[in-house]
Design an enzyme around this catalytic site. Structure first.
Site, mmCIF file in Angstrom:
data_model
loop_
_atom_site.group_PDB
_atom_site.id
_atom_site.type_symbol
_atom_site.label_atom_id
_atom_site.label_comp_id
_atom_site.label_asym_id
_atom_site.label_seq_id
_atom_site.Cartn_x
_atom_site.Cartn_y
_atom_site.Cartn_z
ATOM 1 C CG ASP A 207 22.925 7.507 19.515
ATOM 2 O OD1 ASP A 207 23.539 6.786 18.970
ATOM 3 O OD2 ASP A 207 22.189 7.964 18.739
ATOM 4 C CG HIS A 277 20.583 4.612 18.115
ATOM 5 N ND1 HIS A 277 21.605 4.284 17.737
ATOM 6 C CD2 HIS A 277 19.699 4.580 17.444
ATOM 7 C CE1 HIS A 277 20.994 4.347 15.713
ATOM 8 N NE2 HIS A 277 20.053 4.824 16.104
ATOM 9 C CG ASP A 339 16.230 5.995 15.764
ATOM 10 O OD1 ASP A 339 16.007 5.861 16.807
ATOM 11 O OD2 ASP A 339 17.305 5.856 15.058
ATOM 12 C CD GLU A 340 19.159 4.787 12.190
ATOM 13 O OE1 GLU A 340 19.275 5.911 10.933
ATOM 14 O OE2 GLU A 340 20.021 5.096 13.317
ATOM 15 C CD1 TRP A 406 12.550 8.266 11.915
ATOM 16 C CD2 TRP A 406 14.110 8.893 10.656
ATOM 17 N NE1 TRP A 406 13.210 6.977 11.881
ATOM 18 C CE2 TRP A 406 14.356 7.076 10.812
ATOM 19 C CE3 TRP A 406 15.263 9.524 9.633
ATOM 20 C CZ2 TRP A 406 15.046 6.390 10.524
ATOM 21 C CZ3 TRP A 406 16.098 7.737 9.106
ATOM 22 C CH2 TRP A 406 16.629 6.891 9.517
ATOM 23 C CE1 TYR A 431 15.496 13.527 11.076
ATOM 24 C CE2 TYR A 431 17.425 12.579 10.042
ATOM 25 C CZ TYR A 431 16.512 12.998 11.063
ATOM 26 O OH TYR A 431 15.633 11.394 11.570
ATOM 27 C CD1 TRP A 481 19.580 13.556 12.588
ATOM 28 C CD2 TRP A 481 20.164 12.782 14.854
ATOM 29 N NE1 TRP A 481 19.049 13.386 13.262
ATOM 30 C CE2 TRP A 481 18.131 13.065 14.082
ATOM 31 C CE3 TRP A 481 20.535 12.425 15.410
ATOM 32 C CZ2 TRP A 481 17.626 12.093 14.596
ATOM 33 C CZ3 TRP A 481 20.009 12.238 16.873
ATOM 34 C CH2 TRP A 481 18.422 11.494 16.450
ATOM 35 C CB THR A 482 26.084 16.804 16.901
ATOM 36 O OG1 THR A 482 26.003 15.808 17.627
ATOM 37 C CG2 THR A 482 24.955 17.568 17.203
ATOM 38 C CD GLU A 483 25.073 11.924 13.442
ATOM 39 O OE1 GLU A 483 24.605 12.947 13.179
ATOM 40 O OE2 GLU A 483 24.630 10.222 13.001
#
Length: 775
Positions: A207, A277, A339-340, A406, A431, A481-483
C-alpha cells in the site's frame, strides 16, 4: 487485554482437571441430553439425535484410517491439548482399537467440498469425509463439542451431524501494509480462522504506507518501501532523527505462513495494489511512477494520489513481481487491488495522455482496465486468476476477473449479472476497523460502529439475482484494515468475537441461522478464545449506559443495555461488583446524585465480561463530558474517526473522536441555570489524511480572530457565542492545553453547546479531550 472471568485461576483449574482425569475410568456411554443444542460455531447444517452419547477422557484413543486422516487426527489432538485438559494421542496403525475414529472415504459425486459427517454413539465417535478439508472441519466441530472443559472427563452429546459449507469462499482479510504483524500473530489468526471453518486469508501486503513482501529482483521495494516516518511527533526521536516504522516478510517467512495456512485448509491470497495505492513502491523505484522527483512511503491515511506508470516498462516490472508472487503463493487467486486509484497524476501527465491516445483508449478508466487486462493475461498464462476490488468494473472488466464488492453490494450484483464470480465484502457491514460498539472503551478506528447483530444479519446473496446469477456469489469476507490498529491487542479486540458472526454467515444455511441461538453458543467460544491466548474485545460484552441529567433536581436517569443484546443485566448502586443475585435491570433507573453504579451482563448465571462497567454519578459527572460521550455536530460531515495521539513515542496514547471535515463537538440539552464558566482540555494531532479534490472542498474551519485562533462555545451550531478564549501557539510538554473562559448565558434555560477550535486544520488540528462546566 482482559479476558473472560472464571471461578478458579487458570493454572489451578487445569491442575484440578488433570488430577481428576488421572482417577477416571475408561470412556463410557452417556445418555442423550434432552436438547440437541451444541455450543458449536458456525452452527452445523443438520443435527439429529442419536441413542446415546459418549464420554471422552484421558484414556480415550484416536485413530485415522490412512496417513491423511492421521494427520488431521494429530492436528485435532494438538489443538485440543491447547484448549482443554485432554491430552490425547493418535494410534500409529489404522487397525488400532480406538474411541474416536477419523475416516477418509471416497468422495460422493454430489458432495460439497469441505462436507463431513460426525456420529456420536455409545460405542464411540466417528468423523468421516470425502476430503482432508472436510475431515478437518469435522475435527473442528468435535473440538468445540469437547471444549471448554472444566474436567478431563467430557460427556459428548448423542448426535449425528451432517454438515457442509454454504459458500466456497469464507474469507478474512488482514492488512499488514499499514501496520505490521509478526508471523506468530498471523499464525494465531490462522488457528482462529480454522476453528471458525474460514478458508481464505486475503493478505494485503502492499500500500502507500508500506511494501511488506520481499521481491528478490527488486530489493529496494523492502529496503526503502517497508519503512515510513509516522506523522507528527511519532515520527521524530528525541534527538531529532526519524523514528521509522519498518517491517517486511522474507520469502522464507511468507512460504512458512502459506504452508501453515495450507495445513489448516486455508488458502492465502496475496494482494498487490495496481495501479493505485502505489506510493511505497514508487518511493523505491521512482521510474515506475508518474511524477518527477523522489517521494517516500506515505504517513497519510485515506486516498493518496500516487499511481504506477502505464508504460510497457512498468507493466514488465509488475509482471516480474508477479512471477515471484506466484512462486510464493500456490493458490488459484492473486488480488490486484484496483481500488481508489484517483487519476489526478495520469490526468496531469502529458506522457500518460499521449499514451492513452496511442492505445486508442477512451479515458483513464479505460487505461486502468487495459493495465489490469494485461496482468490478467499474465496470470492466466501461469494458471492463476485475477481478483480485484469492485472499481475494476469501471472501464471494462478483464474477461475472467472475479470482483470483490466493497462499496456496498451493488458492484457484486453488476458483476454477477454479467457472468463474473463475486465475493461480497461490503464496507458498511464487514469492515472490522469500524468499532464494534459506540462505547468510550473502544480503541482507535472508525466510530461508525459495526455491531455483531449487523454482521450476523447480512446475507451475501442479494435478492436481485436470479438462480443462475446467484451461483456466481462465491462467498463472503470480512476485512481488517489497520490504519488505526497499531498493536496486536487492538487487532484482536476488533476481530474477536465478530469473527464468530462472520463464520456463521459464511458456513451456516440461511434457514438454520438464529441470532438468539448464536448468542447462547457464543460464551463457550469466548472461553476457547481465551484458551488460545486471544484477547477478544470486552466492550461488546459489557454494559452501555445512556444518561439524562437533572442537575437542578440532583438526580440522573439511566438506561442500561448490553451491546450484543444479552438480556440479563445486573447492577449495584453501592460500589460492589454485581453478581447473578444482584438486582436485574428492567426499566430506566432514576438515581440520586451521588451514586456509584456498576453493571454486568450475564448468561446462564455467569458474567460475560471480565470486569463490571462502572460510573460515578455525582455532581462533577453532571458537569463534564469527554470527546467520546459528546455528539458530533452535523456540520462536521460524515467522516468521523477515533484518532490516536502522536505522542509519546512509547507507551499508551490518548485517542480523540473527531470529524475531520469540520471538527466540532456537541453537548446536547445542557441546563444553563447557574453556570458560570467552561473549561476544556485539548490536544493537537497531525492532519494526515489524503482527501479527494471534492472532499478537500468540504473541509471547513472558522477563520481565526486571535493570532493562533481561539476555542469557542456557541449556543447550538449556529447560535450566539457563549464563551471564547485564545489558543496558544503550541500545546504543553504533555501535548495538551487547558483553557477556561466565562460562560455568558442568556435567557435560554436549556441549550445545546457547540465546541470548536478556529484555524486551519492542516497541518495540525486541535481536538477536544474533555469539557467541564463551572458553577
Amino acid at each position: 487485554m482482559t479476558r473472560l472471568q472464571t471461578h478458579l485461576p487458570v493454572r489451578s483449574l487445569l491442575a484440578s482437571c488433570l488430577m481428576l482425569g488421572a482417577s477416571l475410568t475408561a470412556s463410557a456411554a452417556v445418555h442423550a441430553p434432552p436438547s440437541l443444542a451444541i455450543p458449536v460455531i458456525p452452527a452445523p447444517q443438520q443435527v439429529q439425535a442419536s441413542s446415546a452419547g459418549y464420554t471422552v477422557n484421558a484414556r480415550s484413543r484416536i485413530s485415522g484410517n490412512d496417513d491423511a486422516a492421521r494427520t488431521v487426527a494429530s492436528q485435532f489432538t494438538q489443538l485440543l491439548g491447547k484448549t482443554s485438559p485432554l491430552q490425547l494421542a493418535v494410534a500409529d496403525s489404522a487397525k488400532a482399537v480406538a474411541d474416536i475414529h477419523f475416516l477418509l472415504e471416497p468422495a460422493k459425486a454430489d458432495a460439497v467440498e469441505g462436507s463431513y459427517r460426525l456420529d456420536v454413539t455409545a460405542k464411540g465417535i466417528t468423523v468421516r469425509a470425502g476430503s482432508s478439508a472436510g475431515l478437518f472441519h469435522g475435527a473442528m466441530t468435535l473440538l468445540q463439542m469437547l471444549t471448554p472443559a472444566s474436567t478431563a472427563d467430557v460427556a459428548v452429546p448423542a448426535v449425528s451431524i451432517t454438515d457442509a459449507p454454504r459458500f466456497s469462499w469464507r474469507g478474512f482479510m488482514l492488512d499488514s501494509a499499514r501496520h505490521f504483524q509478526s508471523v506468530d500473530d498471523i499464525k494465531l489468526l490462522i488457528d482462529a480462522m480454522a476453528l471458525h471453518k474460514l478458508n481464505v486469508l486475503h493478505w494485503h501486503l502492499t500500500d502507500d504506507q508500506g511494501w511488506r513482501m520481499e521481491i528478490k529482483r527488486y530489493p529496494k521495494l523492502t529496503e526503502i518501501g517497508s519503512c515510513r516516518a509516522p506523522a507528527g511527533e511519532a515520527g521524530i526521536k528525541a534527538d531529532g532523527t526519524p523514528n521509522l516504522y519498518c517491517g517486511y516478510y522474507t520469502q522464507e517467512q511468507i512460504r512458512d505462513v502459506v504452508a501453515y495456512a495450507s495445513s489448516r485448509h486455508i488458502t492465502v491470497v496475496p494482494e498487490i495494489d495496481v495501479p493505485g495505492h502505489a506510493q511505497a513502491a514508487v518511493a523505491a523505484y521512482p521510474e515506475h511512477g508518474v511524477v518527477d522527483g523522489p517521494t517516500q512511503p506515505s504517513a497519510n491515511w485515506g486516498v493518496n494520489p500516487y499511481l504506477f506508470n502505464p508504460r510497457e516498462e512498468t507493466l514488465q516490472f509488475l509482471e516480474n513481481i508477479l512471477a515471484e508472487v506466484i512462486e510464493m503463493f500456490p493458490g488459484q487467486y492473486v488480488h490486484i487491488g484496483g481500488d481508489e486509484a484517483v487519476k489526478y497524476q495520469w490526468q496531469a501527465s502529458p506522457q500518460v495522455q499521449a499514451h492513452i491516445r496511442a492505445l486508442g483508449l477512451k479515458d483513464e478508466e479505460a487505461l486502468q482496465s487495459y493495465m489490469l487486462k494485461r496482468l490478467e493475461k499474465y496470470l492466466e498464462d501461469h494458471d492463476r486468476k485475477l481478483i480485484g476490488w469492485d472499481e475494476i468494473i469501471e472501464g471494462g472488466l478483464p474477461p475472467q476477473a472475479t470482483v470483490m464488492s466493497w462499496r456496498g453490494i451493488e458492484g457484486g450484483i453488476e458483476a454477477a449479472q454479467h457472468g463474473h464470480d463475486v465475493v461480497m465484502t461490503p464496507g458498511n457491514t464487514l469492515y472490522l476497523d469500524f468499532l464494534q460498539t459506540n462505547l468510550p472503551g473502544e480503541p482507535p478506528g472508525r466510530p461508525k460502529f459495526t455491531s455483531m447483530q449487523r454482521i450476523y444479519a447480512f446475507d451475501p446473496v442479494p435478492a436481485q439475482l436470479n438462480a443462475a446469477q446467484r451461483k456466481h456469489v462465491l462467498g463472503v469476507q470480512a476485512n481488517m484494515w489497520t490504519e488505526h490498529t497499531r498493536t496486536t491487542a487492538r487487532l484482536q479486540h476488533n476481530v474477536f468475537p465478530r469473527m464468530a458472526a462472520l463464520a456463521e454467515i459464511a458456513w451456516t444455511p440461511l434457514e438454520r441461522k438464529s441470532y438468539d441461538d448464536f448468542l447462547s453458543r457464543l460464551p463457550a467460544q469466548l472461553q476457547r478464545y481465551r484458551a488460545l491466548g486471544i484477547g477478544y474485545g470486552q466492550t461488546a460484552l459489557s454494559v452501555a449506559m445512556k444518561r439524562q441529567d437533572d442537575r437542578v433536581g440532583g438526580k440522573v436517569t439511566v438506561e442500561l443495555s448490553n451491546p450484543l443484546s444479552y438480556r440479563d443485566v445486573r447492577y449495584t448502586t453501592d460500589g460492589s461488583t454485581p453478581t447473578a443475585q444482584s438486582p436485574s435491570y428492567g426499566d430506566a433507573l432514576t438515581l440520586p446524585v451521588p451514586t456509584e453504579l456498576k453493571a454486568m451482563a450475564f448468561f446462564n448465571g455467569k458474567p460475560l465480561s471480565d470486569a463490571p462497567s462502572s460510573w460515578t454519578l455525582d455532581a462533577a459527572s453532571q458537569l463534564s463530558r469527554t470527546d467520546k460521550t459528546l455528539a458530533q455536530c452535523p456540520e462536521g460531515g460524515r467522516l468521523q474517526l477515533r484518532l490516536e495521539d502522536d505522542n509519546p513515542l512509547d507507551g499508551p496514547r490518548e485517542s480523540f473522536d473527531v470529524t475531520i471535515f469540520n471538527p466540532c463537538w456537541l453537548w446536547k440539552d445542557v441546563q444553563l441555570q447557574g453556570l458560570a464558566s467552561v473549561k476544556v482540555r485539548a490536544g493537537r494531532i497531525p492532519y494526515n489524511f489524503g482527501l479527494l479534490h471534492h472532499e478537500e472542498a468540504k473541509r471547513g474551519y472558522r477563520k481565526p480572530i486571535a493570532k493562533h485562533g481561539e476555542f469557542e462555545v456557541r449556543a447550538g451550531c449556529h447560535g450566539r457565542v457563549l464563551a471564547s478564549a485564545p489558543l496558544p501557539e503550541n500545546p504543553g510538554a504533555d501535548g495538551f492545553i487547558e483553557l477556561e473562559a466565562p460562560l455568558r448565558t442568556g435567557p435560554e434555560q436549556v441549550s445545546d453547546l457547540c465546541i470548536t477550535f478556529s484555524g486551519d486544520t492542516r497541518p495540525q488540528m486541535w481536538v477536544l479531550n474533555k469539557v467541564e462546566l463551572g458553577l
